[in-house]
Scaffold this active site. Structure first.
Site, PDB file in Angstrom:
ATOM      1  N   SER A  38      -2.630  -3.013  -3.339  1.00 21.73           N
ATOM      2  CA  SER A  38      -3.850  -2.224  -3.387  1.00 21.73           C
ATOM      3  C   SER A  38      -4.199  -1.787  -1.972  1.00 21.73           C
ATOM      4  O   SER A  38      -3.916  -2.500  -1.009  1.00 21.73           O
ATOM      5  CB  SER A  38      -4.977  -3.074  -3.969  1.00 21.73           C
ATOM      6  OG  SER A  38      -6.231  -2.563  -3.563  1.00 21.73           O
ATOM      7  N   LYS A  70      -3.784  -8.126  -4.159  1.00 26.87           N
ATOM      8  CA  LYS A  70      -3.295  -7.531  -5.398  1.00 26.87           C
ATOM      9  C   LYS A  70      -1.789  -7.337  -5.451  1.00 26.87           C
ATOM     10  O   LYS A  70      -1.154  -6.982  -4.466  1.00 26.87           O
ATOM     11  CB  LYS A  70      -3.954  -6.158  -5.607  1.00 26.87           C
ATOM     12  CG  LYS A  70      -5.430  -6.248  -5.886  1.00 26.87           C
ATOM     13  CD  LYS A  70      -5.711  -6.699  -7.297  1.00 26.87           C
ATOM     14  CE  LYS A  70      -5.660  -5.500  -8.215  1.00 26.87           C
ATOM     15  NZ  LYS A  70      -6.047  -5.865  -9.576  1.00 26.87           N
TER      16      LYS A  70
END
Ligand code: ARG
Length: 468
Positions: A283, A289
Protein backbone atom coordinates in the site's frame (compact mmCIF):
# COMPACT_ATOMS: atom_id res chain seq x y z
CA UNK A 1 10.80 -1.40 -56.55
CA UNK A 2 8.11 1.03 -57.44
CA UNK A 3 5.98 1.35 -54.29
CA UNK A 4 3.52 4.02 -55.30
CA UNK A 5 1.44 5.53 -52.54
CA UNK A 6 -2.01 4.10 -53.33
CA UNK A 7 -4.78 6.56 -53.97
CA UNK A 8 -6.68 7.38 -50.85
CA UNK A 9 -9.71 5.07 -50.81
CA UNK A 10 -8.72 2.25 -53.15
CA UNK A 11 -12.34 1.13 -53.59
CA UNK A 12 -13.82 4.52 -54.55
CA UNK A 13 -14.06 3.94 -58.32
CA UNK A 14 -17.70 4.98 -58.49
CA UNK A 15 -17.37 8.07 -56.32
CA UNK A 16 -16.72 11.61 -57.44
CA UNK A 17 -15.14 12.94 -54.29
CA UNK A 18 -12.24 11.67 -52.22
CA UNK A 19 -13.00 10.26 -48.79
CA UNK A 20 -13.21 12.68 -45.93
CA UNK A 21 -10.19 12.22 -43.65
CA UNK A 22 -12.34 11.74 -40.63
CA UNK A 23 -14.47 9.19 -42.50
CA UNK A 24 -11.33 7.40 -43.60
CA UNK A 25 -10.13 7.10 -40.04
CA UNK A 26 -13.60 6.21 -38.81
CA UNK A 27 -14.07 3.36 -41.25
CA UNK A 28 -10.54 1.94 -41.15
CA UNK A 29 -9.92 -1.20 -39.13
CA UNK A 30 -6.38 -2.09 -40.12
CA UNK A 31 -4.95 -1.03 -36.75
CA UNK A 32 -6.90 -3.95 -35.28
CA UNK A 33 -7.55 -6.53 -38.01
CA UNK A 34 -3.91 -6.69 -39.14
CA UNK A 35 -3.71 -9.31 -36.44
CA UNK A 36 -5.43 -11.57 -39.00
CA UNK A 37 -2.66 -11.24 -41.58
CA UNK A 38 -1.48 -14.87 -41.46
CA UNK A 39 -5.02 -16.21 -41.81
CA UNK A 40 -5.79 -13.70 -44.56
CA UNK A 41 -2.78 -14.88 -46.54
CA UNK A 42 -3.55 -18.53 -45.89
CA UNK A 43 -7.14 -18.02 -47.11
CA UNK A 44 -5.92 -16.15 -50.20
CA UNK A 45 -3.48 -18.92 -51.11
CA UNK A 46 -6.33 -21.44 -50.90
CA UNK A 47 -8.55 -19.16 -52.97
CA UNK A 48 -5.83 -18.90 -55.62
CA UNK A 49 -5.69 -22.71 -55.80
CA UNK A 50 -9.46 -22.84 -56.23
CA UNK A 51 -9.34 -20.14 -58.92
CA UNK A 52 -6.73 -22.17 -60.75
CA UNK A 53 -8.99 -25.24 -60.66
CA UNK A 54 -11.83 -23.08 -61.97
CA UNK A 55 -9.67 -21.91 -64.85
CA UNK A 56 -9.64 -18.28 -63.71
CA UNK A 57 -5.91 -18.27 -62.95
CA UNK A 58 -3.35 -20.09 -65.06
CA UNK A 59 -0.87 -22.32 -63.25
CA UNK A 60 1.78 -19.62 -63.64
CA UNK A 61 -0.52 -16.95 -62.30
CA UNK A 62 -1.53 -19.08 -59.32
CA UNK A 63 2.11 -19.71 -58.57
CA UNK A 64 2.99 -16.01 -58.84
CA UNK A 65 0.13 -15.09 -56.51
CA UNK A 66 1.10 -17.76 -53.98
CA UNK A 67 4.75 -16.72 -53.97
CA UNK A 68 3.79 -13.07 -53.79
CA UNK A 69 1.58 -13.75 -50.76
CA UNK A 70 4.32 -15.74 -49.05
CA UNK A 71 6.75 -12.88 -49.61
CA UNK A 72 4.24 -10.47 -48.09
CA UNK A 73 3.93 -12.72 -45.03
CA UNK A 74 7.70 -12.53 -44.63
CA UNK A 75 7.62 -8.73 -45.00
CA UNK A 76 4.99 -8.49 -42.28
CA UNK A 77 6.79 -10.83 -39.94
CA UNK A 78 10.06 -9.05 -40.41
CA UNK A 79 8.47 -5.67 -39.79
CA UNK A 80 9.06 -4.44 -43.33
CA UNK A 81 5.41 -4.13 -44.33
CA UNK A 82 3.91 -0.68 -44.42
CA UNK A 83 0.32 -0.76 -43.20
CA UNK A 84 -1.82 2.03 -44.60
CA UNK A 85 -4.93 3.38 -42.99
CA UNK A 86 -6.13 4.67 -46.36
CA UNK A 87 -6.38 1.03 -47.45
CA UNK A 88 -8.96 0.41 -44.72
CA UNK A 89 -8.31 -3.11 -43.55
CA UNK A 90 -5.94 -6.05 -43.55
CA UNK A 91 -7.51 -7.47 -46.72
CA UNK A 92 -7.03 -4.43 -48.96
CA UNK A 93 -3.59 -3.72 -47.54
CA UNK A 94 -2.37 -7.18 -48.47
CA UNK A 95 -4.14 -7.26 -51.85
CA UNK A 96 -2.77 -3.85 -52.81
CA UNK A 97 0.74 -4.95 -51.95
CA UNK A 98 0.24 -8.16 -53.94
CA UNK A 99 -0.83 -6.23 -57.02
CA UNK A 100 2.10 -3.91 -56.55
CA UNK A 101 4.54 -6.80 -56.35
CA UNK A 102 3.18 -9.37 -58.85
CA UNK A 103 1.10 -7.19 -61.17
CA UNK A 104 -1.70 -8.59 -63.39
CA UNK A 105 -2.05 -11.97 -61.68
CA UNK A 106 -2.55 -10.17 -58.39
CA UNK A 107 -5.46 -8.24 -59.84
CA UNK A 108 -7.28 -11.53 -60.50
CA UNK A 109 -7.12 -12.86 -56.95
CA UNK A 110 -10.33 -11.20 -55.80
CA UNK A 111 -12.37 -12.88 -58.59
CA UNK A 112 -15.39 -14.65 -57.12
CA UNK A 113 -14.57 -13.40 -53.65
CA UNK A 114 -15.68 -10.55 -51.43
CA UNK A 115 -14.21 -9.18 -48.26
CA UNK A 116 -17.42 -10.46 -46.72
CA UNK A 117 -16.57 -14.13 -47.13
CA UNK A 118 -12.88 -13.31 -46.75
CA UNK A 119 -13.16 -11.74 -43.31
CA UNK A 120 -15.50 -14.47 -42.09
CA UNK A 121 -12.95 -17.06 -43.24
CA UNK A 122 -10.04 -15.22 -41.63
CA UNK A 123 -11.84 -14.88 -38.34
CA UNK A 124 -12.82 -18.54 -38.28
CA UNK A 125 -9.26 -19.63 -39.01
CA UNK A 126 -7.96 -17.32 -36.32
CA UNK A 127 -10.45 -18.35 -33.66
CA UNK A 128 -9.97 -22.02 -34.48
CA UNK A 129 -6.30 -21.61 -33.63
CA UNK A 130 -7.07 -19.64 -30.52
CA UNK A 131 -9.23 -22.46 -29.16
CA UNK A 132 -6.05 -24.57 -29.20
CA UNK A 133 -4.02 -21.82 -27.49
CA UNK A 134 -6.74 -21.32 -24.89
CA UNK A 135 -7.07 -25.02 -24.15
CA UNK A 136 -3.32 -25.39 -23.71
CA UNK A 137 -3.44 -22.51 -21.22
CA UNK A 138 -6.36 -24.02 -19.34
CA UNK A 139 -4.53 -27.33 -19.09
CA UNK A 140 -1.42 -25.70 -17.71
CA UNK A 141 -3.56 -24.08 -15.02
CA UNK A 142 -5.26 -27.41 -14.34
CA UNK A 143 -1.89 -29.12 -13.95
CA UNK A 144 -0.95 -26.47 -11.38
CA UNK A 145 -4.20 -27.03 -9.50
CA UNK A 146 -3.76 -30.81 -9.45
CA UNK A 147 -0.23 -30.45 -8.10
CA UNK A 148 -1.47 -28.37 -5.15
CA UNK A 149 -4.46 -30.69 -4.67
CA UNK A 150 -2.11 -33.66 -4.39
CA UNK A 151 0.10 -31.84 -1.90
CA UNK A 152 -2.93 -30.81 0.16
CA UNK A 153 -4.96 -34.00 -0.21
CA UNK A 154 -5.02 -34.49 3.58
CA UNK A 155 -5.41 -30.83 4.62
CA UNK A 156 -8.76 -30.60 6.33
CA UNK A 157 -10.77 -27.46 5.66
CA UNK A 158 -14.39 -26.45 6.04
CA UNK A 159 -16.69 -26.48 3.06
CA UNK A 160 -19.03 -23.51 3.10
CA UNK A 161 -22.58 -23.02 2.02
CA UNK A 162 -23.94 -19.49 2.28
CA UNK A 163 -20.36 -18.70 3.35
CA UNK A 164 -21.22 -20.41 6.67
CA UNK A 165 -19.19 -23.41 7.78
CA UNK A 166 -20.99 -26.46 6.42
CA UNK A 167 -19.01 -29.71 6.55
CA UNK A 168 -15.37 -30.79 6.62
CA UNK A 169 -13.66 -31.42 3.30
CA UNK A 170 -10.00 -31.25 2.32
CA UNK A 171 -8.22 -28.50 0.47
CA UNK A 172 -7.44 -31.11 -2.16
CA UNK A 173 -11.14 -31.77 -2.64
CA UNK A 174 -11.86 -28.06 -2.89
CA UNK A 175 -9.17 -27.57 -5.54
CA UNK A 176 -10.49 -30.49 -7.54
CA UNK A 177 -13.79 -28.61 -7.76
CA UNK A 178 -11.88 -25.87 -9.58
CA UNK A 179 -10.35 -28.52 -11.81
CA UNK A 180 -13.79 -29.78 -12.80
CA UNK A 181 -14.99 -26.32 -13.77
CA UNK A 182 -11.94 -25.85 -15.96
CA UNK A 183 -12.44 -29.27 -17.51
CA UNK A 184 -15.82 -28.10 -18.74
CA UNK A 185 -14.26 -24.86 -20.02
CA UNK A 186 -11.70 -26.89 -21.91
CA UNK A 187 -14.43 -29.06 -23.43
CA UNK A 188 -16.50 -25.97 -24.22
CA UNK A 189 -13.73 -24.49 -26.37
CA UNK A 190 -13.55 -27.85 -28.15
CA UNK A 191 -17.27 -27.74 -28.86
CA UNK A 192 -17.10 -24.13 -30.03
CA UNK A 193 -14.24 -25.12 -32.34
CA UNK A 194 -16.50 -27.58 -34.14
CA UNK A 195 -18.93 -24.79 -35.05
CA UNK A 196 -16.11 -22.39 -35.90
CA UNK A 197 -14.57 -24.88 -38.30
CA UNK A 198 -16.96 -24.36 -41.22
CA UNK A 199 -15.74 -22.61 -44.37
CA UNK A 200 -17.60 -19.47 -45.58
CA UNK A 201 -15.27 -18.83 -48.55
CA UNK A 202 -17.08 -19.14 -51.87
CA UNK A 203 -20.12 -17.29 -50.53
CA UNK A 204 -18.61 -14.11 -52.01
CA UNK A 205 -20.56 -10.93 -51.19
CA UNK A 206 -23.77 -12.70 -50.17
CA UNK A 207 -25.17 -14.80 -53.04
CA UNK A 208 -22.28 -17.05 -54.01
CA UNK A 209 -20.01 -16.71 -57.06
CA UNK A 210 -20.36 -16.98 -60.83
CA UNK A 211 -17.38 -19.35 -61.11
CA UNK A 212 -17.16 -23.08 -60.55
CA UNK A 213 -15.32 -22.67 -57.26
CA UNK A 214 -14.58 -25.97 -55.58
CA UNK A 215 -15.40 -24.98 -52.04
CA UNK A 216 -14.72 -28.47 -50.71
CA UNK A 217 -11.20 -28.23 -52.05
CA UNK A 218 -10.69 -24.90 -50.29
CA UNK A 219 -12.06 -26.44 -47.08
CA UNK A 220 -9.65 -29.35 -47.35
CA UNK A 221 -6.70 -27.01 -47.98
CA UNK A 222 -7.58 -24.89 -44.97
CA UNK A 223 -8.46 -27.76 -42.63
CA UNK A 224 -12.16 -26.93 -42.33
CA UNK A 225 -14.47 -29.83 -41.49
CA UNK A 226 -17.12 -28.70 -43.95
CA UNK A 227 -18.46 -25.76 -45.97
CA UNK A 228 -21.26 -23.41 -44.99
CA UNK A 229 -24.69 -24.34 -46.31
CA UNK A 230 -26.07 -20.90 -47.14
CA UNK A 231 -24.16 -17.93 -48.53
CA UNK A 232 -26.29 -15.26 -46.83
CA UNK A 233 -25.81 -16.85 -43.44
CA UNK A 234 -22.11 -17.55 -44.04
CA UNK A 235 -21.14 -13.90 -44.60
CA UNK A 236 -23.27 -12.39 -41.90
CA UNK A 237 -23.70 -14.39 -38.73
CA UNK A 238 -21.02 -14.19 -36.09
CA UNK A 239 -22.54 -16.67 -33.70
CA UNK A 240 -19.29 -18.65 -33.69
CA UNK A 241 -17.44 -15.57 -32.42
CA UNK A 242 -20.16 -14.90 -29.86
CA UNK A 243 -19.86 -18.48 -28.66
CA UNK A 244 -16.11 -18.08 -28.38
CA UNK A 245 -16.71 -14.96 -26.31
CA UNK A 246 -19.27 -16.80 -24.20
CA UNK A 247 -16.75 -19.56 -23.52
CA UNK A 248 -14.24 -16.86 -22.47
CA UNK A 249 -16.85 -15.19 -20.24
CA UNK A 250 -17.69 -18.46 -18.50
CA UNK A 251 -14.04 -19.30 -18.04
CA UNK A 252 -13.43 -15.82 -16.59
CA UNK A 253 -16.44 -16.27 -14.32
CA UNK A 254 -14.77 -19.40 -12.97
CA UNK A 255 -11.41 -17.67 -12.54
CA UNK A 256 -13.17 -14.80 -10.81
CA UNK A 257 -14.76 -17.21 -8.35
CA UNK A 258 -11.39 -18.84 -7.63
CA UNK A 259 -9.85 -15.43 -7.09
CA UNK A 260 -12.66 -14.35 -4.80
CA UNK A 261 -11.77 -17.37 -2.65
CA UNK A 262 -8.06 -16.59 -2.73
CA UNK A 263 -8.83 -13.05 -1.61
CA UNK A 264 -11.09 -14.23 1.20
CA UNK A 265 -8.75 -16.98 2.36
CA UNK A 266 -5.72 -14.71 2.49
CA UNK A 267 -7.56 -12.16 4.64
CA UNK A 268 -6.71 -11.98 8.35
CA UNK A 269 -10.23 -13.16 9.15
CA UNK A 270 -9.86 -16.47 7.29
CA UNK A 271 -6.07 -16.77 7.33
CA UNK A 272 -6.25 -20.08 5.43
CA UNK A 273 -3.54 -19.30 2.90
CA UNK A 274 -0.74 -16.94 2.11
CA UNK A 275 0.15 -15.89 -1.41
CA UNK A 276 3.84 -15.56 -2.25
CA UNK A 277 5.08 -11.98 -2.13
CA UNK A 278 5.63 -11.84 -5.86
CA UNK A 279 1.86 -12.07 -6.40
CA UNK A 280 1.03 -9.34 -3.92
CA UNK A 281 1.56 -5.61 -3.72
CA UNK A 282 1.91 -3.11 -0.93
CA UNK A 283 0.00 0.00 0.00
CA UNK A 284 1.19 3.53 -0.68
CA UNK A 285 0.19 4.58 2.83
CA UNK A 286 -0.21 1.51 5.06
CA UNK A 287 3.24 -0.02 5.55
CA UNK A 288 1.92 -3.34 6.89
CA UNK A 289 -0.21 -4.19 3.86
CA UNK A 290 0.23 -7.17 1.59
CA UNK A 291 -2.63 -7.17 -0.83
CA UNK A 292 -3.71 -9.99 -3.16
CA UNK A 293 -3.87 -7.65 -6.15
CA UNK A 294 -3.29 -10.24 -8.84
CA UNK A 295 -6.31 -12.23 -7.67
CA UNK A 296 -8.35 -9.04 -7.38
CA UNK A 297 -7.38 -7.98 -10.88
CA UNK A 298 -8.36 -11.31 -12.39
CA UNK A 299 -11.70 -10.96 -10.63
CA UNK A 300 -11.92 -7.40 -11.95
CA UNK A 301 -10.92 -8.27 -15.50
CA UNK A 302 -13.69 -10.83 -15.70
CA UNK A 303 -16.00 -7.83 -15.90
CA UNK A 304 -14.48 -6.80 -19.23
CA UNK A 305 -14.99 -10.21 -20.74
CA UNK A 306 -18.57 -10.46 -19.54
CA UNK A 307 -19.01 -6.99 -21.07
CA UNK A 308 -17.46 -8.20 -24.32
CA UNK A 309 -20.02 -10.98 -24.54
CA UNK A 310 -22.82 -8.50 -24.00
CA UNK A 311 -21.30 -6.22 -26.65
CA UNK A 312 -21.02 -9.06 -29.16
CA UNK A 313 -24.64 -10.03 -28.63
CA UNK A 314 -25.80 -6.43 -28.92
CA UNK A 315 -23.74 -5.98 -32.08
CA UNK A 316 -25.49 -8.88 -33.77
CA UNK A 317 -29.03 -8.61 -32.65
CA UNK A 318 -30.48 -6.04 -35.05
CA UNK A 319 -28.54 -6.90 -38.19
CA UNK A 320 -30.67 -7.78 -41.20
CA UNK A 321 -29.19 -10.33 -43.59
CA UNK A 322 -26.58 -10.36 -44.96
CA UNK A 323 -23.26 -8.61 -44.23
CA UNK A 324 -23.32 -5.25 -42.47
CA UNK A 325 -20.36 -3.12 -41.58
CA UNK A 326 -21.38 -3.35 -37.94
CA UNK A 327 -19.50 -6.62 -37.93
CA UNK A 328 -16.20 -4.84 -38.29
CA UNK A 329 -16.66 -3.84 -34.65
CA UNK A 330 -16.55 -7.47 -33.54
CA UNK A 331 -12.79 -7.80 -33.76
CA UNK A 332 -11.75 -5.21 -31.21
CA UNK A 333 -14.23 -6.63 -28.74
CA UNK A 334 -13.27 -10.21 -29.44
CA UNK A 335 -9.51 -9.70 -29.40
CA UNK A 336 -9.83 -7.78 -26.13
CA UNK A 337 -11.76 -10.64 -24.56
CA UNK A 338 -9.30 -13.19 -25.92
CA UNK A 339 -6.19 -11.34 -24.73
CA UNK A 340 -7.61 -10.67 -21.30
CA UNK A 341 -8.69 -14.28 -20.85
CA UNK A 342 -5.39 -15.75 -22.01
CA UNK A 343 -3.53 -13.37 -19.73
CA UNK A 344 -5.61 -14.27 -16.71
CA UNK A 345 -5.34 -18.01 -17.32
CA UNK A 346 -1.56 -17.70 -17.59
CA UNK A 347 -1.10 -15.65 -14.45
CA UNK A 348 -3.38 -17.96 -12.48
CA UNK A 349 -1.27 -20.90 -13.59
CA UNK A 350 1.86 -19.07 -12.41
CA UNK A 351 0.19 -18.28 -9.10
CA UNK A 352 -0.82 -21.86 -8.19
CA UNK A 353 2.53 -22.97 -6.72
CA UNK A 354 2.64 -19.68 -4.80
CA UNK A 355 -0.29 -20.69 -2.57
CA UNK A 356 1.01 -21.52 0.90
CA UNK A 357 -1.55 -23.30 3.07
CA UNK A 358 -2.02 -22.70 6.81
CA UNK A 359 -3.08 -26.26 7.56
CA UNK A 360 -3.60 -25.87 11.31
CA UNK A 361 -5.75 -22.82 10.88
CA UNK A 362 -7.86 -24.52 8.20
CA UNK A 363 -8.34 -27.60 10.33
CA UNK A 364 -9.40 -25.46 13.29
CA UNK A 365 -11.96 -23.72 11.10
CA UNK A 366 -13.22 -27.08 9.91
CA UNK A 367 -14.08 -27.96 13.49
CA UNK A 368 -15.94 -24.76 14.17
CA UNK A 369 -19.57 -24.09 13.41
CA UNK A 370 -20.73 -27.57 14.43
CA UNK A 371 -19.45 -28.78 11.07
CA UNK A 372 -19.99 -32.45 11.90
CA UNK A 373 -23.55 -32.12 13.21
CA UNK A 374 -24.86 -33.84 10.07
CA UNK A 375 -22.50 -36.75 10.72
CA UNK A 376 -23.97 -37.09 14.19
CA UNK A 377 -27.46 -37.22 12.68
CA UNK A 378 -26.21 -39.84 10.20
CA UNK A 379 -24.77 -41.80 13.12
CA UNK A 380 -28.22 -41.83 14.74
CA UNK A 381 -29.70 -42.99 11.44
CA UNK A 382 -27.29 -45.94 11.54
CA UNK A 383 -28.84 -46.75 14.94
CA UNK A 384 -32.29 -46.95 13.30
CA UNK A 385 -33.43 -43.40 14.23
CA UNK A 386 -35.44 -41.95 11.28
CA UNK A 387 -33.49 -39.02 9.76
CA UNK A 388 -36.06 -36.36 10.65
CA UNK A 389 -35.99 -37.41 14.33
CA UNK A 390 -32.20 -37.52 14.25
CA UNK A 391 -32.13 -34.02 12.73
CA UNK A 392 -34.38 -32.71 15.50
CA UNK A 393 -32.32 -34.34 18.28
CA UNK A 394 -29.02 -32.99 16.94
CA UNK A 395 -30.50 -29.53 16.40
CA UNK A 396 -31.54 -29.53 20.07
CA UNK A 397 -28.03 -30.66 21.04
CA UNK A 398 -26.51 -27.87 18.94
CA UNK A 399 -28.75 -25.35 20.66
CA UNK A 400 -27.83 -26.66 24.09
CA UNK A 401 -24.11 -26.55 23.27
CA UNK A 402 -24.26 -23.12 21.62
CA UNK A 403 -26.24 -21.62 24.51
CA UNK A 404 -23.60 -22.82 26.94
CA UNK A 405 -20.65 -21.84 24.72
CA UNK A 406 -19.53 -25.41 24.06
CA UNK A 407 -18.89 -27.67 21.10
CA UNK A 408 -20.96 -30.83 20.64
CA UNK A 409 -18.25 -33.12 21.95
CA UNK A 410 -18.30 -31.21 25.25
CA UNK A 411 -21.88 -32.25 26.02
CA UNK A 412 -21.98 -34.86 28.76
CA UNK A 413 -23.23 -38.35 27.81
CA UNK A 414 -26.21 -37.73 30.10
CA UNK A 415 -27.07 -34.45 28.40
CA UNK A 416 -26.98 -36.06 25.02
CA UNK A 417 -28.79 -39.27 25.91
CA UNK A 418 -31.60 -37.16 27.30
CA UNK A 419 -32.04 -35.75 23.79
CA UNK A 420 -31.45 -39.06 22.05
CA UNK A 421 -31.42 -42.18 24.21
CA UNK A 422 -30.06 -44.43 21.42
CA UNK A 423 -26.92 -42.35 20.79
CA UNK A 424 -24.13 -44.10 22.71
CA UNK A 425 -20.67 -42.54 22.49
CA UNK A 426 -20.67 -39.59 20.11
CA UNK A 427 -17.19 -38.00 20.36
CA UNK A 428 -15.50 -40.18 17.67
CA UNK A 429 -18.31 -39.44 15.23
CA UNK A 430 -17.65 -35.72 15.56
CA UNK A 431 -14.03 -35.79 14.40
CA UNK A 432 -13.48 -34.17 10.95
CA UNK A 433 -11.37 -37.14 9.80
CA UNK A 434 -14.22 -39.50 10.64
CA UNK A 435 -16.65 -37.22 8.83
CA UNK A 436 -14.41 -37.33 5.75
CA UNK A 437 -13.97 -41.09 5.92
CA UNK A 438 -17.73 -41.51 5.73
CA UNK A 439 -18.12 -39.45 2.53
CA UNK A 440 -17.93 -42.52 0.34
CA UNK A 441 -20.12 -41.48 -2.57
CA UNK A 442 -18.42 -41.08 -5.93
CA UNK A 443 -17.07 -37.54 -6.19
CA UNK A 444 -17.34 -37.05 -2.43
CA UNK A 445 -14.75 -35.69 0.00
CA UNK A 446 -13.38 -39.01 1.34
CA UNK A 447 -9.60 -39.26 0.89
CA UNK A 448 -9.92 -42.26 -1.48
CA UNK A 449 -12.46 -40.37 -3.54
CA UNK A 450 -10.14 -37.36 -3.82
CA UNK A 451 -7.27 -39.68 -4.75
CA UNK A 452 -9.44 -41.06 -7.53
CA UNK A 453 -10.31 -37.56 -8.74
CA UNK A 454 -6.63 -36.67 -8.82
CA UNK A 455 -5.70 -39.87 -10.65
CA UNK A 456 -8.44 -39.26 -13.24
CA UNK A 457 -7.25 -35.68 -13.63
CA UNK A 458 -3.68 -36.79 -14.22
CA UNK A 459 -4.87 -39.25 -16.84
CA UNK A 460 -6.95 -36.56 -18.49
CA UNK A 461 -4.02 -34.14 -18.65
CA UNK A 462 -1.73 -36.83 -20.04
CA UNK A 463 -4.23 -37.59 -22.82
CA UNK A 464 -4.20 -36.27 -26.36
CA UNK A 465 -3.64 -32.50 -26.50
CA UNK A 466 -6.40 -30.41 -28.06
CA UNK A 467 -6.19 -29.92 -31.85
CA UNK A 468 -4.47 -26.72 -33.00
N1 ARG B 1 -13.14 -4.82 -42.47
C1 ARG B 1 -14.37 -5.48 -42.77
C2 ARG B 1 -14.86 -6.27 -41.55
O1 ARG B 1 -14.15 -6.44 -40.65
C3 ARG B 1 -14.21 -6.40 -43.93
C4 ARG B 1 -15.46 -6.58 -44.74
C5 ARG B 1 -15.80 -5.32 -45.41
N2 ARG B 1 -16.86 -5.54 -46.31
C6 ARG B 1 -17.56 -4.54 -46.85
N3 ARG B 1 -18.49 -4.85 -47.65
N4 ARG B 1 -17.32 -3.30 -46.54
O2 ARG B 1 -15.97 -6.70 -41.49
Amino acid sequence: MNRKQPKSGALRGRFDGAADRRVERFTASVHCDRRLYAEDIEGSIAHAAVLERAGVLSADEARAVTRGLQAIRAEIEEGRFEWKEALEDVHINIEARLIESVGEAGKKLHTGRSRNDQVATDLRLYLRRQTGVMRAGIRRLQAGIVAVAEREAASVMPAFTHLQVAQPVTFGHHLMAWFEMLKRDDARFGEVRARINVLPLGSAACAGANYPLDRRHAAALLGFDTVSGNSLDAVSDRDFAIEFCAACALLMTHLSRFCEELVLWSSQQFDFIELADRFCTGSSIMPQKKNPDVAELVRGKSARVVGALTAMLALMKAQPLAYNRDNQEDKEILFGALDTTLDCVAIMADMMPAIKVHRERMREAAQSGFSTATDLADHLVSLQVPFRDAHRAVAAAVKLAADSGRTLDRLTPEEFSRLCPQAGEIAPVLRPEESLRMKQTEGGAAPESVDKQIAAAREYLAGAPPPP
